[in-house]
Scaffold this active site. Structure first.
Site, mmCIF file in Angstrom:
data_model
loop_
_atom_site.group_PDB
_atom_site.id
_atom_site.type_symbol
_atom_site.label_atom_id
_atom_site.label_comp_id
_atom_site.label_asym_id
_atom_site.label_seq_id
_atom_site.Cartn_x
_atom_site.Cartn_y
_atom_site.Cartn_z
ATOM 1 N N ASP A 66 0.836 -1.191 0.000
ATOM 2 C CA ASP A 66 0.000 0.000 0.000
ATOM 3 C C ASP A 66 0.872 1.244 0.000
ATOM 4 O O ASP A 66 1.391 1.661 1.032
ATOM 5 C CB ASP A 66 -0.917 -0.020 1.231
ATOM 6 C CG ASP A 66 -1.819 1.207 1.307
ATOM 7 O OD1 ASP A 66 -1.828 2.004 0.342
ATOM 8 O OD2 ASP A 66 -2.505 1.374 2.328
ATOM 9 N N GLU A 144 31.270 9.176 3.502
ATOM 10 C CA GLU A 144 31.839 9.010 4.841
ATOM 11 C C GLU A 144 30.814 9.424 5.900
ATOM 12 O O GLU A 144 30.906 10.509 6.468
ATOM 13 C CB GLU A 144 33.095 9.870 4.990
ATOM 14 C CG GLU A 144 34.196 9.548 4.007
ATOM 15 C CD GLU A 144 35.372 10.512 4.132
ATOM 16 O OE1 GLU A 144 36.485 10.116 3.779
ATOM 17 O OE2 GLU A 144 35.184 11.668 4.579
ATOM 18 N N GLU A 146 29.321 9.959 9.341
ATOM 19 C CA GLU A 146 29.720 9.966 10.744
ATOM 20 C C GLU A 146 28.485 9.736 11.620
ATOM 21 O O GLU A 146 27.360 10.003 11.202
ATOM 22 C CB GLU A 146 30.378 11.303 11.095
ATOM 23 C CG GLU A 146 31.662 11.549 10.322
ATOM 24 C CD GLU A 146 32.175 12.977 10.433
ATOM 25 O OE1 GLU A 146 33.379 13.181 10.237
ATOM 26 O OE2 GLU A 146 31.359 13.885 10.709
ATOM 27 N N GLU A 201 36.006 9.890 15.920
ATOM 28 C CA GLU A 201 36.018 11.219 15.331
ATOM 29 C C GLU A 201 36.327 12.265 16.398
ATOM 30 O O GLU A 201 36.659 11.941 17.540
ATOM 31 C CB GLU A 201 34.683 11.505 14.625
ATOM 32 C CG GLU A 201 34.712 11.221 13.116
ATOM 33 C CD GLU A 201 35.655 12.146 12.369
ATOM 34 O OE1 GLU A 201 36.010 13.223 12.905
ATOM 35 O OE2 GLU A 201 36.060 11.793 11.248
ATOM 36 N N GLU A 208 33.451 7.127 12.921
ATOM 37 C CA GLU A 208 33.342 7.021 11.466
ATOM 38 C C GLU A 208 33.873 5.660 11.048
ATOM 39 O O GLU A 208 34.906 5.203 11.555
ATOM 40 C CB GLU A 208 34.142 8.135 10.785
ATOM 41 C CG GLU A 208 34.071 8.098 9.258
ATOM 42 C CD GLU A 208 34.870 9.233 8.619
ATOM 43 O OE1 GLU A 208 35.673 8.948 7.713
ATOM 44 O OE2 GLU A 208 34.698 10.393 9.044
ATOM 45 N N HIS A 257 30.795 13.468 4.141
ATOM 46 C CA HIS A 257 31.602 13.931 3.014
ATOM 47 C C HIS A 257 31.527 12.895 1.895
ATOM 48 O O HIS A 257 31.576 11.688 2.148
ATOM 49 C CB HIS A 257 33.055 14.129 3.432
ATOM 50 C CG HIS A 257 33.219 15.068 4.588
ATOM 51 N ND1 HIS A 257 34.353 15.095 5.377
ATOM 52 C CD2 HIS A 257 32.401 16.013 5.103
ATOM 53 C CE1 HIS A 257 34.232 16.010 6.306
ATOM 54 N NE2 HIS A 257 33.042 16.580 6.173
ATOM 55 N N ARG A 330 40.341 22.310 4.126
ATOM 56 C CA ARG A 330 39.123 21.732 4.673
ATOM 57 C C ARG A 330 38.070 22.777 5.055
ATOM 58 O O ARG A 330 37.002 22.420 5.534
ATOM 59 C CB ARG A 330 39.461 20.853 5.895
ATOM 60 C CG ARG A 330 40.265 19.620 5.525
ATOM 61 C CD ARG A 330 40.632 18.765 6.718
ATOM 62 N NE ARG A 330 41.481 17.650 6.323
ATOM 63 C CZ ARG A 330 41.044 16.472 5.918
ATOM 64 N NH1 ARG A 330 39.747 16.241 5.849
ATOM 65 N NH2 ARG A 330 41.888 15.513 5.583
ATOM 66 N N GLU A 350 35.959 16.117 -3.204
ATOM 67 C CA GLU A 350 35.255 15.807 -1.962
ATOM 68 C C GLU A 350 34.246 16.913 -1.659
ATOM 69 O O GLU A 350 34.621 18.050 -1.345
ATOM 70 C CB GLU A 350 36.255 15.679 -0.805
ATOM 71 C CG GLU A 350 35.590 15.390 0.530
ATOM 72 C CD GLU A 350 36.553 15.552 1.698
ATOM 73 O OE1 GLU A 350 36.184 15.148 2.823
ATOM 74 O OE2 GLU A 350 37.660 16.099 1.494
ATOM 75 N N ARG A 352 31.725 18.482 0.839
ATOM 76 C CA ARG A 352 31.825 18.379 2.291
ATOM 77 C C ARG A 352 30.564 18.796 3.054
ATOM 78 O O ARG A 352 30.536 18.694 4.270
ATOM 79 C CB ARG A 352 33.007 19.215 2.785
ATOM 80 C CG ARG A 352 34.351 18.688 2.292
ATOM 81 C CD ARG A 352 35.509 19.554 2.755
ATOM 82 N NE ARG A 352 35.603 19.689 4.195
ATOM 83 C CZ ARG A 352 36.137 18.770 5.005
ATOM 84 N NH1 ARG A 352 36.601 17.630 4.503
ATOM 85 N NH2 ARG A 352 36.191 18.978 6.306
#
Length: 462
Positions: A66, A144, A146, A201, A208, A257, A330, A350, A352
């Site tokens: 359903d 990745e 976390e 982490e 992670e 990430h 970063r 990457e 982020r």
């Protein structure tokens, strides 16, 4: 992340299984029950469980359910939906009891007429991946996610208490966190994820577990597998696992990430790599990056999809806030990890700002759509923000560099998403409208709620 893109381990590839192979495997594994899994528009895993004796019939005719009872699916007059099993996603659930062993498969959703359902998140990702497959490309993603492990509630409230006192990459020869994380990695490996490393982490109770990159569909399946496996194993240890982006005020939140690269299907070459470029990036890679930066504010509505997501995306906690790209930096929204000589296939971008509360099928769909818009329009990436800590710049300095910022709230991101035709086209009108409707309802629920902060701040002072 210790990138799976540079690992020398043997790759655990998607199982090459058809219906006949699946029937054989469940018998060999002594499976008694099979969970037919899919997600609603929000990314919650839904399951239709059946005794294994019905498998042959379901492989032939599908399993009906359903759809009107599932978030974002169908109106009541369109409630009948059919699940079709993807045999290649078969995995035994390692925490199930031996005498009632269970396995799972992911499913695609079809209408009664036999057409793929427009509101199926997995189907949306498959549609856009078919478009790049027609160009001879495939998208690899290494997510990745976390998460936090919290002590079980004592019934006196919902405020979480971290499970341990470790910090980033902290080591202990034997403690509860290591024991639980080891059990998690063993379970995930048993389910077919090529686990590479697990580590503590930055924040208390935060962890992670990294697994090898895969094609985007497999990667999205893996994210869902990781999330409910982590929750199941944590519960066995009397803990609560949470993928909430910012569960605790004043410490780092949890991101997801995503390391991305486009590969040529025939040659196996990384289309992002260019040996002659200073950053070892090809023109296609630069346009890929430019497209995601161009659409970043609208992307936020899908990759950072909750009210709580925007309490993570603030300066001071290593989460990106400003829209730009850089090598190794970063603080940038898109980071290009350091290149190692001879590892051409490891060149990647990457992204982020996604977080693990997102529906990975929808997140990967819009991420690719934004990138493809950049490629198809031959967009040029802005100047790299290398060696610049964006958090330390004031607004005037950022404006001079042409650096804008992500939305500051779910409402702001949804307004950006509403007017973005590229992302709307990628999701399809049905799924796009269903998603926005659900998210505006979430925003209104939050907007009308009286919080602990307001009581503390205003009850006696107003």
């Amino acid at each position: 992340m210790i990138s799976g893109q540079t690992s020398n381990k043997k790759i655990k590839r998607r199982n090459k299984m058809d219906n006949k192979d699946l029937l054989k495997r469940v018998k060999e594994d002594n499976v008694k029950f099979l969970s037919l899994q899919f997600t609603d528009v929000m990314g919650a895993v839904k399951s239709v469980d059946m005794p294994i004796r019905h498998l042959e019939d379901v492989l032939k005719d599908g399993a009906w359910f359903d759809g009107s009872s599932v978030e974002g699916f169908a109106r009541i007059q369109e409630s009948d939906m059919r699940l079709k099993i993807d045999p290649e996603t078969y995995a035994v659930l390692p925490w199930s009891a031996t005498d009632s062993k269970r396995a799972r498969v992911f499913c695609d959703i079809y209408t009664p007429g036999g057409d793929p359902f427009d509101g199926d998140p997995r189907g949306a990702l498959k549609r856009i991946l078919k478009k790049i497959a027609d160009r001879g490309w495939k998208l690899n993603i290494g997510p990745e996610p976390e998460f936090f492990l919290f002590k079980a509630s004592d019934g006196n409230g919902v405020h979480p208490v971290p499970h341990d006192t470790g910090g980033y990459f902290d080591f202990s020869s034997f403690d509860e966190a290591v024991v639980v994380r080891t059990a998690l990695m063993e379970a995930l490996d048993a389910m077919g994820l090529d686990v590479e490393v697990g580590h503590h982490e930055v924040a208390l109770g935060q962890h992670e577990i990294d697994f090898r990159y895969a094609d985007a569909l497999k990667a999205a399946d893996n994210v869902l597998t990781l999330k409910y496996t982590v929750k199941a194993i944590a519960a066995q240890h009397g803990l609560t696992a949470s993928f909430m982006p910012k569960p605790v005020y004043g410490i780092n939140g949890s991101g997801m990430h995503c390391h991305q690269s486009l590969f040529d299907i025939k040659s196996g070459n990384n289309l992002f790599f260019d040996a002659k470029d200073e950053a070892h990036l090809s023109p296609l890679a630069y346009s890929f990056i430019a497209g995601q930066l161009e659409h970043a504010r609208a992307l936020a509505g899908v990759v950072a999809p909750t009210v709580n997501s925007y309490k993570r995306l603030v300066p001071g906690y290593e989460a990106p806030v400003y829209i730009g790209w850089a090598q190794q930096n970063r603080s940038a929204l898109i980071r290009i990890p350091r290149y190692t000589e001879g590892r051409d296939k490891a060149v990647r971008a990457e992204l982020r700002f996604p977080d693990p509360s997102s529906n990975p099928y929808l997140a990967f769909t819009v991420m690719l759509a934004a990138a493809l818009d950049g490629i198809d329009k031959n967009m040029k990436a802005p100047k790299a923000l290398n060696n610049i800590n964006l958090y330390h710049l004031d607004k005037a300095e950022r404006t001079k560099l042409g650096v804008t910022e992500l939305p500051g709230s779910l409402a702001e991101s949804l307004k950006e998403l509403e007017k973005n035709e590229v992302l709307k086209s990628a999701l399809g009108e049905y799924l796009f409208e269903a998603y926005l409707r659900a998210k505006w309802e979430e925003w209104d629920e939050f907007r009308l709620r009286v919080t602990d902060y307001e009581i503390t701040k205003y009850l006696e002072t107003a």
